[in-house]
Design an enzyme around this catalytic site. Structure first.
Site, PDB file in Angstrom:
ATOM      1  N   THR A  33      -7.081  -2.009   6.304  1.00 49.26           N
ATOM      2  CA  THR A  33      -5.886  -1.639   7.062  1.00 49.26           C
ATOM      3  C   THR A  33      -5.845  -2.430   8.366  1.00 49.26           C
ATOM      4  O   THR A  33      -6.557  -3.424   8.518  1.00 49.26           O
ATOM      5  CB  THR A  33      -5.821  -0.114   7.278  1.00 49.26           C
ATOM      6  N   ASN A  34      -5.006  -2.030   9.311  1.00 45.66           N
ATOM      7  CA  ASN A  34      -4.877  -2.734  10.587  1.00 45.66           C
ATOM      8  C   ASN A  34      -4.682  -1.719  11.706  1.00 45.66           C
ATOM      9  O   ASN A  34      -4.712  -0.510  11.473  1.00 45.66           O
ATOM     10  CB  ASN A  34      -3.718  -3.735  10.503  1.00 45.66           C
TER      11      ASN A  34
END
Ligand code: CTP
Ligand code: CA
Length: 223
Positions: A33-34
């Site tokens: 993810t980020n």
């Protein structure tokens, strides 16, 4: 009730807002993810609701409070976000892609937990579809707003996204600025529209930035 007020500029309009970073599965217990917090997307959803819109928030985050009167659809991956958007695109008047969509996903997610047997582990990634560009190609009456998260060449890169994705507005976001970007309550952005000079907005709370973005969108819609 805000939605019943026919004098509001977005009365009767369906607005889709995406928020948060997508999660791309690697195995049953892990994902990529980020750093997106979803705050800008939630602020935009609230601002659109306050302007009379029927808002659907397509969100990857569960920890932010959902304002009353907004429908939330929880998604995880870019693929799930894309499906949720495409299902509702035909009847939407505006789409705001505030989500940080992962550019790549694991090419072959494992069905069982990956074991640490080897000393190195190479993960193969495959490109995700560019959802916003796809919406740009399918666009009829919809007003499309994208974001551009950059750490360098902000306006040049953002200008390129405006043209290549065929959208009506790009909100250019220097995520390396101390006032802007991921996880903060404030933001500093420049709004780009076709055939218009870039419009820098002053550093402000994301709530206020959201209101200004929507005011510019409404002005462009009624042009
Ligand atoms: N976006 C999207 N689908 C993707 C990637 C991005 O819809 N697979 C959207 C984002 O939600 C954002 C806009 O496109 O509104 C720009 O995202 P950004 O990451 O800044 O640009 P990219 O086109 O992905 O290019 P790059 O990351 O290489 O700068
Ligand atoms: Ca990207």
């Amino acid at each position: 009730l805000i939605a019943a007020d026919t004098t509001l500029p977005l009365h009767g309009q369906q607005v889709l807002v995406t928020a948060g970073g997508t999660r791309e599965r690697l195995d049953p217990v892990r994902y990529l993810t980020n750093d997106s917090s979803g705050k800008m997307g939630y602020a935009l959803a609230l601002a659109a609701r306050n302007l009379g819109a029927q808002v659907t928030l397509i969100s990857t985050v569960s920890q932010l409070p959902v304002p009353a009167g907004i429908t939330v659809i929880h998604v995880d991956s870019a693929a799930a976000m894309r499906n949720a958007l495409l299902k509702r695109f035909a009847t939407a008047a505006m789409v705001i892609m505030a989500a940080a969509v992962a550019d790549f996903r694991p090419a072959a997610p494992a069905t069982n937990k990956i074991k640490k047997t080897a000393t190195t582990y190479t993960l193969e990634l495959t490109k995700n579809p560019d959802i916003l560009a796809e919406l740009g190609q399918r666009k009829q009456h919809q007003f499309l707003i994208g974001f551009a998260a950059e750490t360098q060449h902000l306006l040049a890169y953002a200008q390129r996204k405006l043209a290549q994705k065929q959208v009506d507005m790009i909100v250019a976001n220097d995520v390396s600025s101390p006032h802007a970007g991921f996880n903060r309550d404030t933001n500093e952005v420049t709004v780009l529209q076709p055939n218009q000079a870039p419009q820098p907005l002053k550093v402000a709370h994301k709530t206020k930035i959201a209101q200004q973005i929507l005011q510019l969108a409404i002005a462009a819609q009624t042009d």
